[in-house]
Design a protein around this motif. Structure first.
Motif, PDB file in Angstrom:
ATOM      1  N   TYR A 106      -0.923   3.681  -3.992  1.00 42.25           N
ATOM      2  CA  TYR A 106      -0.391   2.531  -4.726  1.00 42.25           C
ATOM      3  C   TYR A 106      -1.552   1.592  -4.986  1.00 42.25           C
ATOM      4  CZ  TYR A 106       2.286  -1.650  -5.840  1.00 42.25           C
ATOM      5  OH  TYR A 106       2.785  -2.749  -6.472  1.00 42.25           O
ATOM      6  N   PHE A 107      -1.811   1.297  -6.259  1.00 43.45           N
ATOM      7  CA  PHE A 107      -2.996   0.482  -6.544  1.00 43.45           C
ATOM      8  C   PHE A 107      -2.863  -0.901  -5.915  1.00 43.45           C
ATOM      9  CE2 PHE A 107      -5.650  -2.457  -8.839  1.00 43.45           C
ATOM     10  CZ  PHE A 107      -6.864  -1.816  -8.701  1.00 43.45           C
ATOM     11  N   CYS A 108      -3.822  -1.202  -5.036  1.00 40.52           N
ATOM     12  CA  CYS A 108      -3.680  -2.410  -4.221  1.00 40.52           C
ATOM     13  C   CYS A 108      -4.829  -3.389  -4.416  1.00 40.52           C
ATOM     14  CB  CYS A 108      -3.559  -2.021  -2.746  1.00 40.52           C
ATOM     15  SG  CYS A 108      -4.905  -0.982  -2.162  1.00 40.52           S
ATOM     16  N   HIS A 132      -9.121  -0.273  -3.315  1.00 35.28           N
ATOM     17  CA  HIS A 132      -8.075   0.759  -3.250  1.00 35.28           C
ATOM     18  C   HIS A 132      -8.630   2.158  -3.009  1.00 35.28           C
ATOM     19  CE1 HIS A 132      -4.575   3.094  -4.390  1.00 35.28           C
ATOM     20  NE2 HIS A 132      -5.240   3.614  -5.385  1.00 35.28           N
ATOM     21  N   MET A 166      -9.723   3.305   0.432  1.00 42.81           N
ATOM     22  CA  MET A 166      -8.743   3.160   1.497  1.00 42.81           C
ATOM     23  C   MET A 166      -8.339   4.536   1.996  1.00 42.81           C
ATOM     24  SD  MET A 166      -5.518   0.637   1.395  1.00 42.81           S
ATOM     25  CE  MET A 166      -4.392   0.553   2.807  1.00 42.81           C
ATOM     26  N   CYS A 225      -4.339   5.908  -0.051  1.00 40.28           N
ATOM     27  CA  CYS A 225      -3.410   4.924  -0.603  1.00 40.28           C
ATOM     28  C   CYS A 225      -3.067   5.368  -2.020  1.00 40.28           C
ATOM     29  CB  CYS A 225      -4.041   3.535  -0.608  1.00 40.28           C
ATOM     30  SG  CYS A 225      -2.947   2.277  -1.304  1.00 40.28           S
ATOM     31  N   HIS A 239       0.839  -1.196   0.000  1.00 33.47           N
ATOM     32  CA  HIS A 239       0.000   0.000   0.000  1.00 33.47           C
ATOM     33  C   HIS A 239       0.875   1.246   0.000  1.00 33.47           C
ATOM     34  CE1 HIS A 239      -3.521  -2.489   0.770  1.00 33.47           C
ATOM     35  NE2 HIS A 239      -2.780  -3.147   1.647  1.00 33.47           N
TER      36      HIS A 239
HETATM   37 CU   LIG Z   1      -4.231   1.096  -2.623  1.00 32.37          CU
END
Ligand SMILES: [Cu+2]
Length: 129
Positions: A113-115, A119, A122, A111, A75
């Protein structure tokens, strides 16, 4: 639908912090960042798809030492309206992210960062006053 799993063997990580005062670099993201002695500490845990903080009300003008780790996946810890951005990955040592001079206001932790599927939800809110 868990899109990504980062299976990185847990390693006993050491984060060496210089104890002295001295100059602290602005922004976050370095494991060697020097944390000011008067910093307020906030522990942040990332999971799919949630930030969990042990403190959400912070004091303005006092540096913040976010100690950020991921318990699930990878993340990107970021605070909207600041340049703070730090990737945290499950199994890696917690990252110290320094917020040098928090100004009063309400901030959203995101977040970046693509999680996976959750996502965009988040998010968490912190208040500085
Ligand atoms: Cu994410």
């Amino acid at each position: 639908m868990m899109d990504r799993r980062w299976l990185i063997p847990a390693a006993a990580g050491l984060i060496l912090l210089a104890a002295g005062c001295g100059s602290a670099s602005s922004g976050g993201g370095n494991q060697t960042v020097q944390i000011p002695a008067n910093a307020q500490t906030v522990h942040v845990d990332a999971t799919d798809f949630k930030w969990t903080l042990d403190k959400t009300t912070l004091q303005a003008g006092v540096p913040v030492d976010f100690i950020v780790k991921s318990d699930e996946g990878a993340h990107g810890f970021s605070i909207a309206g600041t340049n703070i951005s730090q990737l945290v990955v499950q199994g890696q040592p917690a990252q110290h992210v320094l917020w040098q001079d928090p100004k009063p206001g309400t901030y959203t932790i995101l977040c970046d960062y693509f999680c996976g599927s959750g996502h965009s939800q988040m998010q968490a809110t912190i208040t500085v006053k």
